[in-house]
Design an enzyme around this catalytic site. Sequence first.
Site, PDB file in Angstrom:
ATOM      1  N   CYS B 183     -48.127  -3.529 -29.010  1.00  0.00           N
ATOM      2  CA  CYS B 183     -48.039  -4.578 -27.978  1.00  0.00           C
ATOM      3  C   CYS B 183     -49.409  -5.209 -27.777  1.00  0.00           C
ATOM      4  O   CYS B 183     -49.545  -6.417 -27.563  1.00  0.00           O
ATOM      5  CB  CYS B 183     -47.569  -3.986 -26.647  1.00  0.00           C
ATOM      6  N   HIS B 187     -51.136  -8.789 -26.828  1.00  0.00           N
ATOM      7  CA  HIS B 187     -51.267  -8.828 -25.364  1.00  0.00           C
ATOM      8  C   HIS B 187     -52.449  -8.002 -24.863  1.00  0.00           C
ATOM      9  O   HIS B 187     -52.350  -7.347 -23.826  1.00  0.00           O
ATOM     10  CB  HIS B 187     -49.964  -8.357 -24.706  1.00  0.00           C
ATOM     11  N   CYS B 236     -39.605  -8.223 -28.470  1.00  0.00           N
ATOM     12  CA  CYS B 236     -40.951  -8.003 -29.013  1.00  0.00           C
ATOM     13  C   CYS B 236     -40.909  -7.031 -30.185  1.00  0.00           C
ATOM     14  O   CYS B 236     -41.570  -7.246 -31.195  1.00  0.00           O
ATOM     15  CB  CYS B 236     -41.894  -7.471 -27.933  1.00  0.00           C
TER      16      CYS B 236
END
Lengths: 212, 275
Positions: B183, B187, B236
């Site tokens: 992730c 991010h 995602c």
Amino acid sequence: MKLKNISLLATLALTATGLGAADKPVLDAKMKAAVDKMIAVSFPAGENQDLSRLKQDETIQTCNIYRDNVPEKLAAEITARETKSIKYPADGKLMGDWKKGQKYYTMGFAYRIGTVEPDDPKKDRGGNCYACHAAEPKEVAYGTIGPGLTGYGKLRGAGDDIVKYTYEKIYNSQAFTACSQMPRLGHNGILTPEKIADITAFLVSPESPVNK
Amino acid sequence: MKHLKTGRATLALAALLALPGVGGAQEMVNAEAYRAALQDKFANPGTMVGDRGETLFKTPRGPKNASLEKCDFGLGAGKLAGAYAQLPRYFKDSGKVEDLESRLVTCMIKLQGFSHDEVTRKVFGDQTKNESNTDIEAIAMYVASQSDGMPINPPLKHAKEKEALKMGEALFYTRHGPMDFSCKTCHGEDGKRIRLQELGNYASNRKNAQDTMKTWPTYRVSHGMVRTLQSRMWDCNWQMRLPDLAYGSPASVALISYLSQQAKGVALDLPGMKR
């Protein structure tokens, strides 16, 4: 020889920013086992679920244990191991066709699996490089996670050393920087050696719009 | 009046959506105008999905012919006001930390008598086939909307709640799959973009996490339907070229626990509306 200089510069840059400094593991053995178990139960087997994709090789396991901030000794092990993995096109040409490279640099959506919204497994795939890197000046829809590559060949020339470095960096980014954020596109089977040679030409060739 | 307002906002939205690709400063201005147009709740079709969810919630269904009105989302059976803002949390009856959607699964099995397979076989409407939202998406929108305006504040007292947070953070940084992504790849830093899409930094920018989390569940304009946090977690992972992340799975709940803690304190603004 110049290639060695590039690696050396990369190492120096890492040391200077402290990224290469030895650090303690973030994940201890117990926590790592717990994360592995959670992943195993959260991605169940089934139709069109390729669970082999969840398998972490030794390099990425090391990156995960240190949250990408690996001690120097392990970083050297990673770059050595990943360098060994690099394969080249059958004809030995690392500089392919920049026009094809332009296509593969751009093409993104493919290789997604599962049952909700899978891609056609036969769909040709590119590197989706624009997701992270600028290239042609006229393309405004570029991401900024990686460095911009506009004028890549104009800045660096198109010598054999640059061609080889570019090919190898795309094939396996971790051959140069341990735990690089960039996917190991050749090593992980996203791109074939031929496609990587084409993308190399797109970046390096003086004829390519990247360098106009 | 409502209709007039809806019509105007929809037209403004349509005009913005029809704009050709632009770059530079103008692009940022248009992005802001676009976001402003999305703020009009009367123009948010997510409200209608939530209304459908309310009917489904209150209708006796399943082998036990029961409604979901006795479902306990953490504040007591049937108490919905503010419940979503305090999820995920530990539930004694299931022995697990559950987010809104895994809690709905538990209640649909226990109260209504559905099987796990019946509840989870088809959880997301498919925008590529022009489908409507599924029942569970609509119900999730309804329950979440009862926390509109309330601060995100999931409890962190029970050992399993603390564990879920720790595991979610660990998973956020775990790289896997053919792209070697976690992730954090997208991010983890301020001001990054993937293609033209701005990316939130959920690792260390509280405001980014809050701005994102306060508007889920959300009406996705590009999908033409409501999307929930479980869908976003699946999406995602799908983009990371991983297998399907199972609905309500421990990993999905752990990630939502982590993101909710990162966003703690901000008032929910529901239903959300996003690109």
